[in-house]
Motif scaffolding. Structure first.
Motif, PDB file in Angstrom:
ATOM      1  N   TYR A 115       0.834  -1.200   0.000  1.00  0.00           N
ATOM      2  CA  TYR A 115       0.000   0.000   0.000  1.00  0.00           C
ATOM      3  C   TYR A 115       0.872   1.254   0.000  1.00  0.00           C
ATOM      4  N   ASN A 116       1.861   1.263   0.869  1.00  0.00           N
ATOM      5  CA  ASN A 116       2.762   2.416   0.975  1.00  0.00           C
ATOM      6  C   ASN A 116       3.591   2.596  -0.298  1.00  0.00           C
ATOM      7  N   ASN A 117       4.103   1.496  -0.830  1.00  0.00           N
ATOM      8  CA  ASN A 117       4.922   1.568  -2.035  1.00  0.00           C
ATOM      9  C   ASN A 117       4.110   1.990  -3.253  1.00  0.00           C
ATOM     10  N   THR A 118       2.862   1.540  -3.321  1.00  0.00           N
ATOM     11  CA  THR A 118       2.035   1.801  -4.499  1.00  0.00           C
ATOM     12  C   THR A 118       1.394   3.171  -4.478  1.00  0.00           C
ATOM     13  N   PHE A 119       0.890   3.586  -3.320  1.00  0.00           N
ATOM     14  CA  PHE A 119       0.091   4.809  -3.255  1.00  0.00           C
ATOM     15  C   PHE A 119       0.781   5.966  -2.529  1.00  0.00           C
ATOM     16  N   GLY A 120       1.999   5.726  -2.017  1.00  0.00           N
ATOM     17  CA  GLY A 120       2.771   6.803  -1.414  1.00  0.00           C
ATOM     18  C   GLY A 120       2.239   7.313  -0.096  1.00  0.00           C
ATOM     19  N   VAL A 121       1.443   6.521   0.588  1.00  0.00           N
ATOM     20  CA  VAL A 121       0.907   6.902   1.890  1.00  0.00           C
ATOM     21  C   VAL A 121       0.723   5.632   2.720  1.00  0.00           C
ATOM     22  N   LYS A 122       0.878   5.758   4.020  1.00  0.00           N
ATOM     23  CA  LYS A 122       0.682   4.593   4.882  1.00  0.00           C
ATOM     24  C   LYS A 122      -0.804   4.266   5.002  1.00  0.00           C
ATOM     25  N   LEU A 123      -1.100   2.986   5.028  1.00  0.00           N
ATOM     26  CA  LEU A 123      -2.490   2.542   5.174  1.00  0.00           C
ATOM     27  C   LEU A 123      -3.093   3.084   6.459  1.00  0.00           C
ATOM     28  N   GLU A 124      -2.306   3.112   7.525  1.00  0.00           N
ATOM     29  CA  GLU A 124      -2.801   3.612   8.807  1.00  0.00           C
ATOM     30  C   GLU A 124      -3.242   5.078   8.714  1.00  0.00           C
ATOM     31  N   GLU A 125      -2.547   5.861   7.882  1.00  0.00           N
ATOM     32  CA  GLU A 125      -2.901   7.273   7.730  1.00  0.00           C
ATOM     33  C   GLU A 125      -4.257   7.431   7.042  1.00  0.00           C
ATOM     34  N   ASP A 126      -4.515   6.604   6.041  1.00  0.00           N
ATOM     35  CA  ASP A 126      -5.821   6.663   5.382  1.00  0.00           C
ATOM     36  C   ASP A 126      -6.930   6.178   6.317  1.00  0.00           C
ATOM     37  N   ILE A 127      -6.623   5.171   7.133  1.00  0.00           N
ATOM     38  CA  ILE A 127      -7.609   4.706   8.122  1.00  0.00           C
ATOM     39  C   ILE A 127      -7.912   5.827   9.109  1.00  0.00           C
ATOM     40  N   GLU A 128      -6.875   6.515   9.559  1.00  0.00           N
ATOM     41  CA  GLU A 128      -7.046   7.617  10.506  1.00  0.00           C
ATOM     42  C   GLU A 128      -7.975   8.694   9.953  1.00  0.00           C
ATOM     43  N   SER A 129      -7.832   9.008   8.673  1.00  0.00           N
ATOM     44  CA  SER A 129      -8.601  10.114   8.083  1.00  0.00           C
ATOM     45  C   SER A 129      -9.996   9.704   7.640  1.00  0.00           C
ATOM     46  N   GLU A 130     -10.205   8.418   7.321  1.00  0.00           N
ATOM     47  CA  GLU A 130     -11.483   8.017   6.740  1.00  0.00           C
ATOM     48  C   GLU A 130     -12.381   7.230   7.687  1.00  0.00           C
ATOM     49  N   ALA A 131     -11.838   6.671   8.765  1.00  0.00           N
ATOM     50  CA  ALA A 131     -12.650   5.913   9.726  1.00  0.00           C
ATOM     51  C   ALA A 131     -12.796   6.720  11.010  1.00  0.00           C
ATOM     52  N   SER A 132     -13.640   6.244  11.893  1.00  0.00           N
ATOM     53  CA  SER A 132     -13.857   6.976  13.145  1.00  0.00           C
ATOM     54  C   SER A 132     -14.302   6.025  14.250  1.00  0.00           C
ATOM     55  N   GLY A 133     -14.231   6.503  15.483  1.00  0.00           N
ATOM     56  CA  GLY A 133     -14.750   5.771  16.638  1.00  0.00           C
ATOM     57  C   GLY A 133     -14.106   4.419  16.852  1.00  0.00           C
ATOM     58  N   ASN A 134     -14.920   3.499  17.381  1.00  0.00           N
ATOM     59  CA  ASN A 134     -14.414   2.160  17.669  1.00  0.00           C
ATOM     60  C   ASN A 134     -14.033   1.402  16.406  1.00  0.00           C
ATOM     61  N   HIS A 135     -14.716   1.733  15.306  1.00  0.00           N
ATOM     62  CA  HIS A 135     -14.366   1.084  14.044  1.00  0.00           C
ATOM     63  C   HIS A 135     -12.913   1.392  13.688  1.00  0.00           C
ATOM     64  N   LYS A 136     -12.520   2.643  13.819  1.00  0.00           N
ATOM     65  CA  LYS A 136     -11.141   3.026  13.539  1.00  0.00           C
ATOM     66  C   LYS A 136     -10.189   2.353  14.521  1.00  0.00           C
ATOM     67  N   ARG A 137     -10.549   2.303  15.782  1.00  0.00           N
ATOM     68  CA  ARG A 137      -9.667   1.691  16.775  1.00  0.00           C
ATOM     69  C   ARG A 137      -9.459   0.199  16.496  1.00  0.00           C
TER      70      ARG A 137
END
Length: 220
Positions: free
Chosen positions: A125-147
């Motif tokens: 994910y990081n190599n292909t899209f230039g961003v960490k997967l965790e960073e996209d999860i942080e910005s797009e998910a919320s609450g307990n789902h994100k945790r």
């Protein structure tokens, strides 16, 4: 779940690419040939076919499939072509960065892959899209789902077959108490158990919970 059947005698990649090239000729394409070849090859064989096609015809097979196919067949074939880890990373990126976030697809992948698979997915994910997967999860998910998602991604879980029966019983009792209280303070306890324990352990917890309390853990 259906199991893919590989022909007993698999044609060489050169034979396969010649047939694919012929299938693309003329008006439209012969989808039956494409299905007969690509749907009956494993990941290693498909990679060799891609390499041979590019070498022989100086063309990208995936791009050709993208231009020749349509609808659900196009989607299915293009998802079938990549390695499993590459496919997971691509689906995650589209699910997180699409017009509408597909939380179900994200959970389906992250919560069902092993720890070693998730480490590979994060790297791709990081190599292909230039961003960490965790960073996209942080910005797009919320609450307990994100945790939950972040816990799965960042917890090193044991993947072997051994279990400790005392720990299994303790987790079953802890889950019973946490669910019964239905208090927000118990959320982290639930997240920790479901993301930190091995698959074998959780299967044992589910069975033990049913034996101890006469209820299905999933329904509870």
């Amino acid at each position: 779940m259906a199991t893919m059947k590989i022909p007993m005698t698999v044609p060489s990649p050169r034979v396969d690419v010649d047939q694919l090239f012929k299938a693309f000729k003329g008006r439209g394409c012969d989808t039956s040939v494409i299905i007969n070849i690509l749907a009956h090859r494993n990941a290693t064989q498909r990679a060799l076919i891609e390499q041979e096609y590019e070498t022989k015809f100086s063309d990208d097979l995936r791009k050709r499939l993208h231009s020749e196919l349509h609808g659900h067949l196009k989607k299915a074939v293009l998802l079938w072509m990549p390695e499993a880890v590459e496919r997971d990373a691509s689906i995650l990126q589209r699910s997180l960065r699409g017009a509408v976030t597909d939380h179900k697809a994200v959970a389906e992948i992250i919560c069902t892959r092993s720890g070693s698979q998730l480490r590979q997915i994060k790297q791709v994910y990081n190599n292909t899209f230039g961003v960490k997967l965790e960073e996209d999860i942080e910005s797009e998910a919320s609450g307990n789902h994100k945790r939950v998602l972040l816990a799965y991604l960042n917890t090193t879980r044991y993947e072997g077959p051994e279990i400790d029966n005392a720990s299994v019983e303790n987790d079953a009792r802890t889950l019973k108490s946490a669910v019964a209280r239905k208090h927000k303070s118990d959320d982290q306890t639930l997240i920790q158990i479901f993301t930190d324990r091995s698959r074998t352990h959780l299967v044992a917890v589910r069975s033990t919970y049913r034996s101890m309390f006469g209820k299905e853990l999933g329904k509870v």
